[in-house]
Scaffold this motif. Sequence first.
Motif, PDB file in Angstrom:
ATOM      1  N   TRP A   1     -72.450 -24.561 -47.416  1.00  0.00           N
ATOM      2  CA  TRP A   1     -72.439 -25.681 -48.068  1.00  0.00           C
ATOM      3  C   TRP A   1     -73.275 -25.742 -49.166  1.00  0.00           C
ATOM      4  N   ALA A   2     -74.567 -24.993 -49.081  1.00  0.00           N
ATOM      5  CA  ALA A   2     -75.797 -24.901 -49.878  1.00  0.00           C
ATOM      6  C   ALA A   2     -75.653 -23.636 -50.500  1.00  0.00           C
ATOM      7  N   ARG A   3     -75.144 -22.538 -50.104  1.00  0.00           N
ATOM      8  CA  ARG A   3     -75.296 -21.086 -50.511  1.00  0.00           C
ATOM      9  C   ARG A   3     -74.258 -20.992 -51.781  1.00  0.00           C
ATOM     10  N   VAL A   4     -73.258 -21.566 -51.678  1.00  0.00           N
ATOM     11  CA  VAL A   4     -72.094 -21.447 -52.851  1.00  0.00           C
ATOM     12  C   VAL A   4     -72.715 -22.018 -54.110  1.00  0.00           C
ATOM     13  N   PRO A   5     -72.968 -23.421 -53.997  1.00  0.00           N
ATOM     14  CA  PRO A   5     -73.536 -24.156 -55.440  1.00  0.00           C
ATOM     15  C   PRO A   5     -74.846 -23.171 -55.867  1.00  0.00           C
ATOM     16  N   ALA A   6     -75.549 -22.988 -54.878  1.00  0.00           N
ATOM     17  CA  ALA A   6     -76.928 -22.489 -55.417  1.00  0.00           C
ATOM     18  C   ALA A   6     -76.745 -21.341 -55.879  1.00  0.00           C
ATOM     19  N   LYS A   7     -76.096 -20.059 -55.292  1.00  0.00           N
ATOM     20  CA  LYS A   7     -75.506 -18.966 -56.111  1.00  0.00           C
ATOM     21  C   LYS A   7     -74.922 -19.131 -57.543  1.00  0.00           C
ATOM     22  N   PHE A   8     -74.176 -19.903 -57.431  1.00  0.00           N
ATOM     23  CA  PHE A   8     -73.443 -20.110 -58.595  1.00  0.00           C
ATOM     24  C   PHE A   8     -74.453 -20.644 -59.759  1.00  0.00           C
ATOM     25  N   VAL A   9     -75.252 -21.457 -59.395  1.00  0.00           N
ATOM     26  CA  VAL A   9     -76.214 -21.980 -60.573  1.00  0.00           C
ATOM     27  C   VAL A   9     -76.909 -20.716 -60.742  1.00  0.00           C
ATOM     28  N   ILE A  10     -77.750 -20.044 -59.946  1.00  0.00           N
ATOM     29  CA  ILE A  10     -78.720 -19.034 -60.120  1.00  0.00           C
ATOM     30  C   ILE A  10     -77.681 -17.770 -61.035  1.00  0.00           C
ATOM     31  N   ARG A  11     -76.482 -17.665 -60.782  1.00  0.00           N
ATOM     32  CA  ARG A  11     -75.666 -16.545 -61.346  1.00  0.00           C
ATOM     33  C   ARG A  11     -75.533 -17.150 -62.751  1.00  0.00           C
TER      34      ARG A  11
ATOM     35  N   PHE B   1     -81.090 -13.691 -43.524  1.00  0.00           N
ATOM     36  CA  PHE B   1     -81.290 -14.520 -44.733  1.00  0.00           C
ATOM     37  C   PHE B   1     -81.696 -15.891 -44.486  1.00  0.00           C
ATOM     38  N   LYS B   2     -83.016 -16.222 -45.071  1.00  0.00           N
ATOM     39  CA  LYS B   2     -83.285 -17.596 -45.079  1.00  0.00           C
ATOM     40  C   LYS B   2     -83.051 -18.459 -46.286  1.00  0.00           C
ATOM     41  N   PHE B   3     -82.443 -19.315 -46.447  1.00  0.00           N
ATOM     42  CA  PHE B   3     -81.990 -19.950 -47.362  1.00  0.00           C
ATOM     43  C   PHE B   3     -82.869 -20.386 -48.460  1.00  0.00           C
ATOM     44  N   PHE B   4     -83.723 -21.370 -48.132  1.00  0.00           N
ATOM     45  CA  PHE B   4     -84.840 -21.929 -48.960  1.00  0.00           C
ATOM     46  C   PHE B   4     -85.742 -20.782 -49.726  1.00  0.00           C
ATOM     47  N   GLY B   5     -86.192 -19.868 -48.769  1.00  0.00           N
ATOM     48  CA  GLY B   5     -87.090 -18.892 -49.228  1.00  0.00           C
ATOM     49  C   GLY B   5     -86.501 -17.812 -49.828  1.00  0.00           C
ATOM     50  N   ASP B   6     -85.379 -17.417 -49.503  1.00  0.00           N
ATOM     51  CA  ASP B   6     -84.678 -16.215 -50.351  1.00  0.00           C
ATOM     52  C   ASP B   6     -84.146 -16.926 -51.762  1.00  0.00           C
ATOM     53  N   ALA B   7     -83.577 -18.216 -51.687  1.00  0.00           N
ATOM     54  CA  ALA B   7     -83.161 -18.705 -52.925  1.00  0.00           C
ATOM     55  C   ALA B   7     -84.048 -18.937 -53.927  1.00  0.00           C
ATOM     56  N   TYR B   8     -85.281 -19.382 -53.609  1.00  0.00           N
ATOM     57  CA  TYR B   8     -86.703 -19.471 -54.569  1.00  0.00           C
ATOM     58  C   TYR B   8     -86.979 -17.996 -55.088  1.00  0.00           C
ATOM     59  N   ARG B   9     -86.866 -17.056 -54.311  1.00  0.00           N
ATOM     60  CA  ARG B   9     -87.244 -15.769 -54.489  1.00  0.00           C
ATOM     61  C   ARG B   9     -86.082 -15.136 -55.486  1.00  0.00           C
ATOM     62  N   TYR B  10     -84.819 -15.399 -55.204  1.00  0.00           N
ATOM     63  CA  TYR B  10     -83.866 -15.155 -56.269  1.00  0.00           C
ATOM     64  C   TYR B  10     -84.040 -15.475 -57.455  1.00  0.00           C
ATOM     65  N   ILE B  11     -84.285 -16.940 -57.628  1.00  0.00           N
ATOM     66  CA  ILE B  11     -84.579 -17.626 -59.136  1.00  0.00           C
ATOM     67  C   ILE B  11     -85.757 -16.869 -59.795  1.00  0.00           C
TER      68      ILE B  11
END
Length: 357
Positions: free
Chosen positions: A194-204, A274-284
């Motif tokens: 539920w969180a990965r899809v929109p987050a990855k879309f925005v980062i992409r 995969f840790k959502f918040f930490g890894d998403a932050y590092r992706y950005i």
Amino acid sequence: MSEPTQPPHQATGSPGTPQPTTGSVTPREEYPVTSAVGGDRRHRHPAVEHVGVREPIDRRPGDPQVTIVLPCYNEGEHVLLELERISAVMDDSEFEYELLCIDDASTDDTLAVLTSAAATYPQMRILAFRRNGGSGTARRIGTQEARGEIVVWTDADMTYENERIPELVRTLVEDDSYDQVVGARTTEQGTHKWARVPAKFVIRKIAEWLSRQRIPDLNSGLRAFRRSVSLPYLRLLPPGFSCVTTITLAFLMNQHDIKYVETEYFKRAGKSKFKFFGDAYRYILQVLRMVMYFDPLRVLMPPALWLVLIGAVKFVVDMVRHPFYFPASTILLIVSGILIGSLALMADLLVRSRDSS
């Protein structure tokens, strides 16, 4: 420093000794290894190589055409299935290959499963880390140690269509205009969907805007690329999951063409690392870092111009309302824009001087 032990392939039935067949793997003595990672020399399994950080090896005549880098961390329950799947499809292909399995200091029986399978899969090489370095470190060292000109990255958690690895390799062999082929996933099966899809879309979308390129899948773990092209960028790889994002942006920002092939993505076997918040932050951060590394004006100049523009408009408004009275906020906007713009120009100068050296 070369070890006195026998080559790992000799114990597994691979070409550690002269073979009449073509495409044999070069004996290990020609590729000295260090003891920086492996542990006590007296208790090493002969099929396991222990390689520390060093310069990439040079390819030599007789080396395989393809190296498949397979990082393994606590994959003991299903890594054997991946070995069977990858080996079967590569054995049926026209490519000579090696399967480079990297145990990233697993706490389960992953290394034991790999070493027990060495006798069954002669094309397999095993690297063992003493400390967990992350998937990015495993992929970086694996690429440096690869003997194939075409390197394939994939995962050992049963999520990717590894049966399509020969197809990815074949694309690079048949069309030299592409330097990387990426399996673009059409579905999302990870945790926190539920969180990965929109987050990855925005980062992409941020990555597409910054790189001026269309990127169907920014962080797919299934990809094949030319090793010689990737070597200058390996030092940029972070230790974590964002290494795949980094190699994508490094190629795109240097005009290396990437072809995307749609692939399925399956439910993960085992526990996700995969840790959502930490890894998403590092992706950005990694996306911004990579574009700053190659094109800092793209990141810094827009906010600089906007600050100066807003400050100039506010300057005019202040001049009309209160002649010759300028609040500190107006001065701060203009000065901040000028400082960021100056920083952008200095960063661009450094990039250009680096590229010309």
